[in-house]
Design a protein around this motif. Structure first.
Motif, PDB file in Angstrom:
ATOM      1  N   PRO A 149      -8.983 113.388 -30.464  1.00 43.99           N
ATOM      2  CA  PRO A 149      -7.996 113.642 -30.910  1.00 43.99           C
ATOM      3  C   PRO A 149      -7.082 112.627 -31.646  1.00 43.99           C
ATOM      4  N   ASP A 150      -7.398 112.277 -32.793  1.00 34.72           N
ATOM      5  CA  ASP A 150      -6.538 111.320 -32.961  1.00 34.72           C
ATOM      6  C   ASP A 150      -5.808 111.581 -34.820  1.00 34.72           C
ATOM      7  N   PRO A 151      -5.117 111.508 -34.444  1.00 28.82           N
ATOM      8  CA  PRO A 151      -4.594 112.802 -35.896  1.00 28.82           C
ATOM      9  C   PRO A 151      -5.071 111.975 -37.190  1.00 28.82           C
ATOM     10  N   GLU A 152      -6.204 110.936 -36.950  1.00 31.08           N
ATOM     11  CA  GLU A 152      -5.983 110.368 -38.536  1.00 31.08           C
ATOM     12  C   GLU A 152      -6.829 111.383 -39.790  1.00 31.08           C
ATOM     13  N   THR A 208     -11.902 123.572 -30.352  1.00 31.62           N
ATOM     14  CA  THR A 208     -11.258 122.368 -29.616  1.00 31.62           C
ATOM     15  C   THR A 208      -9.906 121.861 -29.658  1.00 31.62           C
ATOM     16  N   GLU A 209     -10.110 121.886 -28.242  1.00 29.15           N
ATOM     17  CA  GLU A 209      -9.018 121.233 -27.791  1.00 29.15           C
ATOM     18  C   GLU A 209      -8.903 119.844 -28.652  1.00 29.15           C
ATOM     19  N   LEU A 210      -9.315 119.229 -28.712  1.00 28.33           N
ATOM     20  CA  LEU A 210      -9.308 118.038 -29.495  1.00 28.33           C
ATOM     21  C   LEU A 210      -9.059 118.495 -31.121  1.00 28.33           C
ATOM     22  N   GLY A 211      -9.341 118.698 -30.999  1.00 23.02           N
ATOM     23  CA  GLY A 211      -9.057 119.272 -32.664  1.00 23.02           C
ATOM     24  C   GLY A 211      -7.125 120.161 -32.635  1.00 23.02           C
ATOM     25  N   VAL A 212      -7.057 120.579 -31.516  1.00 22.47           N
ATOM     26  CA  VAL A 212      -5.696 121.034 -31.755  1.00 22.47           C
ATOM     27  C   VAL A 212      -4.663 120.348 -31.228  1.00 22.47           C
ATOM     28  N   GLN A 213      -4.947 118.555 -30.462  1.00 24.74           N
ATOM     29  CA  GLN A 213      -4.984 117.921 -30.261  1.00 24.74           C
ATOM     30  C   GLN A 213      -3.969 116.820 -31.731  1.00 24.74           C
ATOM     31  N   ALA A 214      -5.241 116.622 -32.320  1.00 22.97           N
ATOM     32  CA  ALA A 214      -4.977 115.416 -33.502  1.00 22.97           C
ATOM     33  C   ALA A 214      -4.397 116.834 -35.097  1.00 22.97           C
ATOM     34  N   LYS A 265      -1.353 118.322 -34.114  1.00 24.71           N
ATOM     35  CA  LYS A 265      -0.469 117.960 -33.436  1.00 24.71           C
ATOM     36  C   LYS A 265      -0.143 116.989 -33.445  1.00 24.71           C
ATOM     37  N   ALA A 266      -0.647 116.240 -33.513  1.00 27.39           N
ATOM     38  CA  ALA A 266      -0.469 114.777 -33.485  1.00 27.39           C
ATOM     39  C   ALA A 266       0.382 114.218 -35.300  1.00 27.39           C
ATOM     40  N   ALA A 267      -0.557 115.162 -35.854  1.00 25.03           N
ATOM     41  CA  ALA A 267      -0.444 114.878 -37.591  1.00 25.03           C
ATOM     42  C   ALA A 267       1.132 114.877 -38.112  1.00 25.03           C
TER      43      ALA A 267
END
Length: 200
Positions: A148-151, A173-179, A181-183
């Motif tokens: 989920p890091d935005p990098e 995926t939830e990890l992708g959505v978090q990424a 959002k973080a971006a």
């Protein structure tokens, strides 16, 4: 079923690959089960989907740690990938995402942002005849910090020359959505296979 876009004037579309462009997650799961069986590793389906978006090598390392195993990461990963690629002919595109690709192609630049390797992403997109739609592929080899890091998403925006605030992400995926959002990006959540099947 066309997935609705969030409000905004988007200058770039960024797509996860597996489970987003390609309806490949069930096929990936079969490949995982076969590759792990000879080592006696257990990978429940709910955990497989919860860990969607993670690099495969990281998953093998975690399964080793959780289950007290010593699976050779590169060997298991290569076997899993070969099993997956042998079944690529059975994989279709996700209809609601494919429609966005067809509607916006040539008008908005696209990138793929995946936790899979470049070889895997290229094989999947080639099998669907979509590889030429994506001038930018950001894959597991291209960043230090996975979702989920935005990098990964910020890397794609930079390569496209797009302001992150003007990008929309398609993710299953939830990890992708978090990424996303973080971006600082808008996103479209792609439903999992069992929900899409019910949507007709």
């Amino acid at each position: 079923m066309l997935l609705p876009l969030p409000p905004g004037d988007f200058q770039a579309y960024l797509f996860d690959c597996d489970g987003t462009i390609t309806d490949s997650m069930p096929v990936h799961y079969q490949a995982w089960q076969e590759a792990l069986a000879e080592w006696g590793a257990d990978f429940p389906e709910d955990l497989f989907y919860a860990w969607g978006g993670r690099p495969a090598a990281d998953i093998i390392v975690d399964l080793n740690a959780r289950q007290g195993l010593a699976m050779p990461v590169a060997t298991v990963n290569e076997h899993r990938e070969s099993l997956f690629q042998s079944r690529l002919a059975t994989v279709q595109a996700v209809p609601g995402v494919l429609q966005h690709l067809q509607d916006a192609y040539g008008r908005v630049p696209f990138a793929v942002v995946s936790g899979s390797t470049r070889d895997s992403v290229t094989a999947s997109l080639t099998a669907l005849g979509l590889l030429d739609r994506f001038p930018v592929l950001v894959c597991a080899e291209d960043y230090a910090n996975p979702k989920p890091d935005p990098e990964p998403y910020l890397t794609a925006a930079r390569l496209l020359g797009a302001d992150p605030a003007t990008c929309v992400v398609f993710e299953d995926t939830e990890l992708g959505v978090q990424a996303a959002k973080a971006a600082g990006m808008a996103y479209v959540k792609v439903p999992p296979p069992w929900e899409r099947a019910g949507a007709g």
